[in-house]
Design a protein around this motif. Structure first.
Motif, PDB file in Angstrom:
ATOM      1  N   GLN A 164       0.831  -1.203   0.000  1.00  0.00           N
ATOM      2  CA  GLN A 164       0.000   0.000   0.000  1.00  0.00           C
ATOM      3  C   GLN A 164       0.868   1.256   0.000  1.00  0.00           C
ATOM      4  OE1 GLN A 164      -3.349   0.079  -0.267  1.00  0.00           O
ATOM      5  NE2 GLN A 164      -3.286  -2.142  -0.468  1.00  0.00           N
ATOM      6  N   GLY A 165       1.933   1.239   0.809  1.00  0.00           N
ATOM      7  CA  GLY A 165       2.757   2.427   0.958  1.00  0.00           C
ATOM      8  C   GLY A 165       3.571   2.722  -0.289  1.00  0.00           C
ATOM      9  N   PHE A 166       4.312   1.735  -0.759  1.00  0.00           N
ATOM     10  CA  PHE A 166       5.270   2.007  -1.821  1.00  0.00           C
ATOM     11  C   PHE A 166       4.693   1.778  -3.213  1.00  0.00           C
ATOM     12  CE2 PHE A 166       8.145   1.559   1.729  1.00  0.00           C
ATOM     13  CZ  PHE A 166       8.979   2.636   1.511  1.00  0.00           C
ATOM     14  N   GLU A 167       3.966   0.671  -3.362  1.00  0.00           N
ATOM     15  CA  GLU A 167       3.517   0.383  -4.718  1.00  0.00           C
ATOM     16  C   GLU A 167       2.295   1.217  -5.083  1.00  0.00           C
ATOM     17  OE1 GLU A 167       3.280  -3.929  -4.864  1.00  0.00           O
ATOM     18  OE2 GLU A 167       5.258  -3.988  -3.921  1.00  0.00           O
ATOM     19  N   ARG A 168       1.499   1.582  -4.076  1.00  0.00           N
ATOM     20  CA  ARG A 168       0.308   2.387  -4.379  1.00  0.00           C
ATOM     21  C   ARG A 168       0.440   3.822  -3.873  1.00  0.00           C
ATOM     22  NH1 ARG A 168      -4.344  -2.067  -3.759  1.00  0.00           N
ATOM     23  NH2 ARG A 168      -3.370  -3.560  -5.177  1.00  0.00           N
ATOM     24  N   SER A 169       1.636   4.159  -3.344  1.00  0.00           N
ATOM     25  CA  SER A 169       1.901   5.525  -2.880  1.00  0.00           C
ATOM     26  C   SER A 169       0.853   6.031  -1.895  1.00  0.00           C
ATOM     27  CB  SER A 169       1.980   6.497  -4.062  1.00  0.00           C
ATOM     28  OG  SER A 169       3.140   6.236  -4.783  1.00  0.00           O
ATOM     29  N   GLN A 170       0.379   5.164  -1.026  1.00  0.00           N
ATOM     30  CA  GLN A 170      -0.560   5.619   0.009  1.00  0.00           C
ATOM     31  C   GLN A 170       0.179   5.638   1.330  1.00  0.00           C
ATOM     32  OE1 GLN A 170      -4.619   4.247  -0.251  1.00  0.00           O
ATOM     33  NE2 GLN A 170      -4.048   2.879  -1.913  1.00  0.00           N
TER      34      GLN A 170
END
Lengths: 297, 334
Positions: free
Chosen positions: B289-295
Motif C-alpha cells: 500500500q505504501g510504496f507500490e500504491r503511494s498511500q
C-alpha cells in the motif's frame, strides 16, 4: 522438588536399581530411537540445503527429467557462470561493506552508550536505559515508510550509508541490553584500584573496560553481522541500482530474472549461502551463545 | 538529551548521595560538570542515532497515519482516524491480520513439540552431539530470501517435495482422492500451510538451540536424585526438566510471536502476497500500500496497527510471564 514429592510411587518395583544403572549403560532400544528421531530431524533440516548445492551441478535437462537424481555427469558451468560474473562479486562486496559498517557502528556507539548506563551513577540513568529498551518494540518495519522519506531528504537513498545507519540505530537496543549487564559485572575493586592509581573514568574505559568487554562485543558484533548479511527489507527499499545490491537482493532478482533457468538459480543460491555458512561454522559458539544470552538477558 | 544540556542544574542533585563529605563546593561542581560531560559524550552518538532514525520515524508514522497522503505533496488532507477505520474494515487488511495470527499460532504449534522433543533427546548422552547441533542450526543462519528461493524451486510441481511425497500421493490415489498433488504455492487453500512449514523449517533450529542452552542450565543433581528415586526418563522430563525449562520456553514463544507478527521477507520472496492476495501479512500489505500504491498515510496507519499489536503482545508477556519468571533478577531493578 515439590513435583518429585507429588510423584506417584514407581509402577514397577525393580526400577530403582535398573534406572540407576541405565544412566551408565543406556537401554539399547531407547538409544536407537533417540538417534533415529534426532537424525530424522537433522535430515529434514539439511537435505534441502544439500539438494540445492548438488543440483547446482546439474543441467536444466537433468533437473527436468529427474528432479532428485544426483548429477550425472557433474556440470561445473552453472557455478562457473556465477563465480565469473561481476554482479555476484559486486554483491558480495556490497554485503560485506554494509555488514562491516553496521557491525562497527553498533559496537562503537553501543559500547560507548552502555558504559555510563552500566557504571556511572546519575539522575535519569534508568529512564535513559528504558528509552533504549523500549526501542526493542520498534522493529524496522514499523518505521519503514517515514524512514524511507527521511533517508530521501538526507540524500541517503541508493547509498550504503542509507542501509548502514538505520541498521545501527535499530540494533542499538539489543546491543545496549546485552552489554550493560556485562559491563556492570566487572568488579568495582578494579575501578577503584584504577582511580587510586590516578586513572580517570575515561581512561578506565579505554584501558581496562574495553579489553575486558571484548567477548561481549564480539558476541554483539557477530549477531549484527549475520543480521545485516541476511537483511532484505531495508536494502530492498534503499538500494535502487543493481550496482549497490546486496546478496539477498541479488538472489531475489536473479531468481525472478532467470526464472526458467532452474540450474542457474540453484547455483547462484548455493554460492550465496556459502559465506554465511562459513562464517557460521567459524563463529558457531559466539552466535549460539549470543542468541541464548540475548534472549535470557 | 535534556539531561546533558543542563549539567549545572542536574548536578545539584547528583553526587550528594555517595559523597556526603563537604569538600570545597567549586571543585565538586567542576567534577560533576565533567562527569556530565563524559556521560554526554559517551551516550550522545547512540542516542542521536536512536532518536533520529528510530524514534522520529516511528512518531512520524503515527503523524502521517492521520493524513491522506501520497508521500510527495504537502501534508494537507487531514482525515483523522479514517485510515484506521478503513484498515479495520478492509477485507484485504483483515485477511493479512488473520494470516499473521495463523502464523503466530501455527509456528508455536508446529515448532514447540518437535523442538522440545529433539532438545530433550539431544540433552541425553549422545555421540556426535556437537555436529548435530551445528547441522540443525544451519537453516537459521541462511537468510529468509535464500530459504524462500530454495523452497520455491523445491515446491515447483514435480520438484523435490513432490518427489519425496510421491508414496503419499500414490496411497491417496488408491484411496480414491482425485488429484492428491497440491499446488503448494498457487492454491489459496494451501499456500499458508506451505509458508508455515517453510518458516518452521527455517526457525526450528533456533528453538532447539535455545532449549538446549536452557537445559544445560538445569542442575543435573535434580534429575539424578529423581532417577535414584526410581523415576523413569519420561517422568523426569515431564515433572522436573520441562517445568524448569519454562522460562526459556516462554521467552522463545514471545520471540516467535513477535517474529510471526512482523513476517515479511519470506512471504515477499515466495508469494509476494499471492495467489490473489491470499498470503499477505500485515508487513507485506503495508509495503504494497505504501510504496507500490503511494498511500503513505494509509500504509503508516497499517504500520501503527502492526506496532500496537506487537506492543500488546509485549505487555502481556511482561505483565504475566516476565514477572513470575524473573522475581530474583536484580538487573531490571537496579
Amino acid at each position: 522438588m515439590t513435583a518429585l514429592a507429588d510423584r506417584p510411587a514407581p509402577a514397577t518395583p525393580p526400577t530403582p536399581p535398573a534406572a540407576a544403572s541405565s544412566r551408565r549403560a543406556p537401554l539399547r532400544a531407547s538409544t536407537i530411537l533417540q538417534y533415529v528421531i534426532v537424525l530424522a530431524v537433522i535430515a529434514v533440516t539439511i537435505v534441502p540445503v544439500l539438494y540445492v548445492i548438488t543440483s547446482g551441478f546439474r543441467t536444466n535437462g537433468q533437473i527436468a527429467s529427474a528432479p532428485t537424481a544426483l548429477p550425472d555427469p557433474w556440470v561445473l558451468s552453472n557455478y562457473g557462470r556465477v563465480l565469473s560474473s561481476g554482479d555476484f562479486w559486486q554483491q558480495v562486496l556490497n554485503s560485506t561493506l554494509i555488514a562491516v559498517g553496521t557491525t562497527a557502528g553498533v559496537i562503537i556507539t553501543g559500547t560507548m552508550a552502555a558504559y555510563p548506563l552500566a557504571r556511572y551513577r546519575f539522575r535519569g540513568r534508568e529512564a535513559l536505559y528504558l528509552v533504549f529498551v523500549l526501542g526493542l518494540l520498534f522493529p524496522i518495519g514499523v518505521a519503514i515508510l517515514p524512514l524511507y522519506l527521511q533517508l530521501r531528504d538526507l540524500h541517503l537513498l541508493g547509498t550504503h550509508w542509507g542501509v548502514i545507519i538505520p541498521q545501527v540505530a535499530f540494533a542499538l537496543p539489543i546491543t545496549v541490553i546485552i552489554l550493560r549487564p556485562f559491563l556492570k559485572a566487572i568488579p568495582r575493586e578494579l575501578e577503584e584500584a584504577a582511580f587510586v592509581d590516578g586513572t580517570t573514568r575515561v581512561g578506565f574505559f579505554f584501558r581496562i573496560l574495553l579489553p575486558l568487554a571484548v567477548p561481549a562485543m564480539v558476541t554483539v558484533g557477530v549477531l549484527q553481522f549475520v543480521a545485516s548479511w541476511n537483511a532484505y527489507l531495508m536494502p530492498l527499499l534503499v538500494l535502487t541500482s543493481p550496482d549497490s545490491y546486496t546478496l539477498p537482493l541479488g538472489v531475489a532478482r536473479f531468481s525472478s530474472q532467470y526464472s526458467s533457468d532452474t540450474a542457474a538459480i540453484l547455483a547462484f543460491t548455493s554460492v550465496a549461502m556459502l559465506p554465511a555458512l562459513a562464517f557460521f561454522t567459524l563463529m558457531e559458539k559466539r552466535i549460539v551463545g549470543g542468541l541464548s544470552g540475548a534472549v535470557k538477558g | 538529551m535534556t539531561m546533558t544540556e543542563t549539567p549545572g542544574r542536574a548536578a545539584a542533585f547528583v553526587d550528594g548521595s555517595h559523597e556526603p563529605s563537604t569538600k570545597a563546593a567549586p571543585a565538586r561542581r567542576a567534577q560533576t560538570a565533567r562527569k556530565w560531560l563524559e556521560i554526554g559524550v559517551f551516550v550522545a552518538p547512540a542516542l542521536l542515532l536512536f532518536i533520529i532514525f528510530v524514534l522520529v520515524p516511528v512518531a512520524r508514522a503515527g503523524y502521517y497515519s492521520l493524513y491522506n497522503w501520497n508521500g510527495i505533496e504537502e501534508l494537507t488532507k487531514f482525515i483523522g482516524l479514517d485510515n484506521y477505520t478503513r484498515a479495520l474494515t478492509d477485507d484485504d487488511f483483515l485477511r493479512a491480520l488473520r494470516n499473521n495470527l495463523f502464523f503466530v499460532v501455527g509456528s508455536i504449534a508446529v515448532q514447540l513439540p518437535i523442538a522440545l522433543g529433539v532438545a530433550l533427546l539431544m540433552n541425553r548422552r549422545m555421540r556426535g552431539r556437537g555436529a548435530f547441533r551445528l547441522l540443525i542450526f544451519v537453516p537459521y543462519v541462511l537468510s529468509e530470501v535464500i530459504a524462500g528461493v530454495m523452497f520455491t524451486l523445491m515446491l515447483q510441481p514435480h520438484g523435490l517435495v513432490d518427489w519425496a511425497l510421491s508414496p503419499v500421493y500414490g496411497l491417496l490415489q488408491t484411496l480414491g482422492v482425485d488429484s492428491p498433488r497440491p499446488l503448494w504455492l498457487a492454491d489459496t487453500d494451501v499456500v499458508l500451510w506451505t509458508l508455515l512449514l517453510v518458516i518452521s523449517w527455517k526457525y526450528i533450529g533456533f528453538a532447539i538451540i535455545l532449549f538446549l542452552a536452557g537445559l544445560q542450565g538445569i542442575n543435573p543433581e535434580l534429575e539424578e536424585a529423581a532417577a535414584i528415586d526410581g523415576a523413569s526418563w519420561w517422568q523426569i522430563q515431564r515433572r522436573i526438566t520441562i517445568p524448569l525449562l519454562g522460562p526459556t520456553i516462554r521467552i522463545w514463544a514471545f520471540v516467535s510471536v513477535i517474529g510471526s507478527l512482523q513476517l515479511f521477507d519470506m512471504v515477499k520472496v515466495m508469494t509476494n502476497g499471492g495467489p490473489a492476495g491470499s498470503s499477505h501479512t500485515m508487513a507485506t500489505y503495508m509495503i504494497q500500500q505504501g510504496f507500490e500504491r503511494s498511500q503513505f498515510g494509509y500504509g503508516s496507519a497499517v504500520a501503527v496497527i502492526l506496532f500496537a499489536i506487537s506492543f500488546v503482545a509485549a505487555l502481556v508477556y511482561i505483565r504475566f510471564v516476565l514477572r513470575s519468571d524473573n522475581t530474583s533478577s536484580d538487573d531490571r531493578e537496579a
